[in-house]
Design an enzyme around this catalytic site. Structure first.
Site, short mmCIF file in Angstrom:
data_model
loop_
_atom_site.label_atom_id
_atom_site.label_comp_id
_atom_site.label_asym_id
_atom_site.label_seq_id
_atom_site.Cartn_x
_atom_site.Cartn_y
_atom_site.Cartn_z
N LYS A 115 0.82 -1.22 0.00
CA LYS A 115 0.00 0.00 0.00
C LYS A 115 0.85 1.26 0.00
O LYS A 115 0.49 2.27 -0.58
CB LYS A 115 -0.96 0.01 1.20
CG LYS A 115 -2.11 -0.97 0.99
CD LYS A 115 -3.27 -0.66 1.91
CE LYS A 115 -4.34 -1.73 1.87
NZ LYS A 115 -5.32 -1.62 0.85
N LYS A 207 -4.86 -8.82 -6.43
CA LYS A 207 -6.13 -9.27 -5.86
C LYS A 207 -7.23 -8.28 -6.21
O LYS A 207 -6.95 -7.10 -6.49
CB LYS A 207 -6.02 -9.48 -4.35
CG LYS A 207 -5.97 -8.23 -3.53
CD LYS A 207 -6.32 -8.50 -2.06
CE LYS A 207 -6.55 -7.18 -1.35
NZ LYS A 207 -7.41 -7.21 -0.22
N LYS A 210 -11.35 -3.07 -3.40
CA LYS A 210 -12.25 -1.91 -3.46
C LYS A 210 -11.56 -0.73 -4.13
O LYS A 210 -12.18 0.06 -4.81
CB LYS A 210 -12.62 -1.43 -2.04
CG LYS A 210 -13.42 -2.37 -1.23
CD LYS A 210 -13.69 -1.68 0.11
CE LYS A 210 -13.77 -2.65 1.25
NZ LYS A 210 -12.54 -2.77 2.03
N1 AQP Z 1 -9.71 -10.22 -3.25
C1 AQP Z 1 -10.03 -10.78 -2.11
N2 AQP Z 1 -10.18 -12.12 -2.01
C2 AQP Z 1 -10.52 -12.71 -0.83
N3 AQP Z 1 -10.73 -12.00 0.30
C3 AQP Z 1 -10.58 -10.67 0.24
N4 AQP Z 1 -10.72 -9.70 1.16
C4 AQP Z 1 -10.49 -8.50 0.60
N5 AQP Z 1 -10.19 -8.65 -0.69
C5 AQP Z 1 -10.24 -9.99 -0.95
C6 AQP Z 1 -11.08 -9.96 2.54
O1 AQP Z 1 -12.14 -9.09 2.90
C7 AQP Z 1 -12.00 -8.77 4.28
C8 AQP Z 1 -12.12 -7.30 4.49
O2 AQP Z 1 -11.06 -6.64 3.88
P1 AQP Z 1 -10.87 -5.11 4.20
O3 AQP Z 1 -11.88 -4.30 3.53
O4 AQP Z 1 -10.80 -4.88 5.66
O5 AQP Z 1 -9.42 -4.86 3.66
P2 AQP Z 1 -8.70 -5.26 2.35
O6 AQP Z 1 -8.26 -6.70 2.43
O7 AQP Z 1 -7.60 -4.27 2.15
O8 AQP Z 1 -9.83 -5.13 1.25
P3 AQP Z 1 -9.79 -4.34 -0.10
O9 AQP Z 1 -11.06 -4.67 -0.81
O10 AQP Z 1 -8.51 -4.63 -0.84
O11 AQP Z 1 -9.86 -2.83 0.38
P4 AQP Z 1 -8.92 -1.61 0.02
O12 AQP Z 1 -8.81 -1.59 -1.47
O13 AQP Z 1 -9.62 -0.41 0.58
O14 AQP Z 1 -7.62 -1.85 0.70
C9 AQP Z 1 -10.67 -9.36 4.76
O15 AQP Z 1 -10.94 -10.57 5.43
C10 AQP Z 1 -9.94 -9.60 3.48
O16 AQP Z 1 -9.03 -10.68 3.60
#
Ligand code: AQP
Length: 344
Positions: A115, A207, A210
């Site tokens: 990040k 991956k 969001k």
């Molecule tokens: N691509 C993914 N595949 C499987 N699991 C995923 N998770 C996120 N993306 C995937 C799981 O969703 C939960 C919540 O995640 P989060 O929102 O707290 O943080 P993150 O992992 O950083 O999710 P994003 O979507 O990638 O958000 P941004 O882009 O804002 O950083 C966790 O259990 C995560 O493993």
């Protein structure tokens, strides 16, 4: 036999529109755990602000995560749904853990490195300390199991390191205050199923997220059927037919991703999917995948929209959840304050 009763904690950041990755990696898996565990599901807004969030968007995204929990089938009467910033003890224990965790531990976190990228000097201090707040979220409730996607595995390992170091550093105070020497549990990650790491539809090296700039890379939980079908149709794949055996997916990241998504959505295994589609090309598989995705996601999206039209109801559920979470959190913090030696 552990002195800790089985308790689940997990959270999602309100940092943008929820994705199929969030759903398959986390939210969908929250639901069955309710049968066997006391579950606490949190909207982790303190984590969201580790990168800039427009205040209006943060509020709306908070409602959206709560609506997704409810629409997917989390029961707020039997379990707890709440918003992290409404329970002040998260920040308090997070600070204590900042003083337990070591700089070197944090510097090894791959999510921080990803990040921060080349911009490490200019990201927030909160982003660096994120994993110790996550440890506080989990250990405040002495949670034993944490359902998450694969990307959170390293943070869970760090949570266990923090729990262990706290138990060691304060061992004599833990004993003299009359607590078991294993004061904090060692929480287990629950990373299971065929879609623990859903990939971007445009780039198998990333991956699904969001925060991905390309909306074609991401299926959002609130996408309508046409958008889902279009994104799956355009998803990156390869010219080969699907293999008959899972081993044949090795090295075919995009193909394996689409098969995993199908399996997770339909509650089967990748091998079951290949038993059905092995030998067929993506021209046949993608429309079938789109059909399964729309059939699964459309009713949840409809229910989410129903909740989102009633923000007062979401606020009521979150406030009630925060009150119940606070009761557990304040008991833990009373003990932790005594253990650390704060005057109460
Ligand atoms: N691509 C993914 N595949 C499987 N699991 C995923 N998770 C996120 N993306 C995937 C799981 O969703 C939960 C919540 O995640 P989060 O929102 O707290 O943080 P993150 O992992 O950083 O999710 P994003 O979507 O990638 O958000 P941004 O882009 O804002 O950083 C966790 O259990 C995560 O493993």
């Amino acid at each position: 036999m552990s002195q800790f009763s089985p308790r689940v904690f997990s959270g999602i950041k309100p940092s943008g529109d929820l994705t199929l990755g969030n759903y398959l990696g986390a939210i969908k898996r929250f639901v069955p755990l309710q049968k066997t565990h006391a579950c606490i599901y949190c909207v982790v807004d303190l984590h969201a602000i580790t990168v800039w969030q427009d205040p209006k968007d943060l509020k709306q995204a908070t409602y959206e995560v709560a609506a997704a929990y409810l629409a997917a089938g989390v029961d707020p009467a039997q379990h707890i749904i709440f918003n992290q910033s409404q329970v002040l003890q998260h920040a308090e224990l997070g600070w204590i853990f900042n003083c337990v965790a070591r700089m070197g531990w944090m510097q090894r976190m791959t999510q921080f490195k990803d990040k921060a990228g080349k911009n490490a000097q200019n990201v927030s201090l909160g982003l660096f300390a994120y994993p110790s707040l996550m440890a506080a979220d989990i250990l405040l409730y002495k949670a034993t199991h944490v359902p998450v996607g694969e990307d959170q595995k390293q943070h869970l390992e760090l949570t266990r390191d923090i729990a262990q170091k706290f138990n060691n550093d304060f061992a004599s105070s833990i004993r003299s205050n009359g607590f078991d020497e294993n004061y904090f549990p060692m929480p287990e990650p629950v990373i299971a199923g065929p879609a623990t790491r859903v990939l971007s539809l445009r780039d198998g090296a990333k991956k699904m997220s969001k925060s991905d700039a390309s909306s074609m890379a991401t299926i959002y939980m609130l996408d309508d059927g046409d958008a889902i079908a279009k994104k799956i149709k355009k998803a990156k794949s390869d010219p080969e037919p699907l293999p008959g055996e899972v081993d044949g997916l090795e090295g075919r990241l995009e193909a394996a991703n689409l098969v995993g998504i199908y399996a997770a959505l339909s509650d089967t295994s990748p091998q079951d999917v290949l038993d059905q589609f092995g030998g067929q090309g993506f021209g046949a598989f993608k429309p079938a995948l789109a059909e399964v995705a729309v059939a699964q996601l459309a009713p949840i999206a409809e229910e989410m929209r129903r909740y989102l039209a009633q923000p007062d109801e979401i606020e009521r559920i979150l406030a009630e959840g925060a009150e119940r979470a606070s009761q557990i959190a304040s008991e833990t913090m009373k003990e932790v304050r005594d253990i650390v030696g704060f005057v109460s």
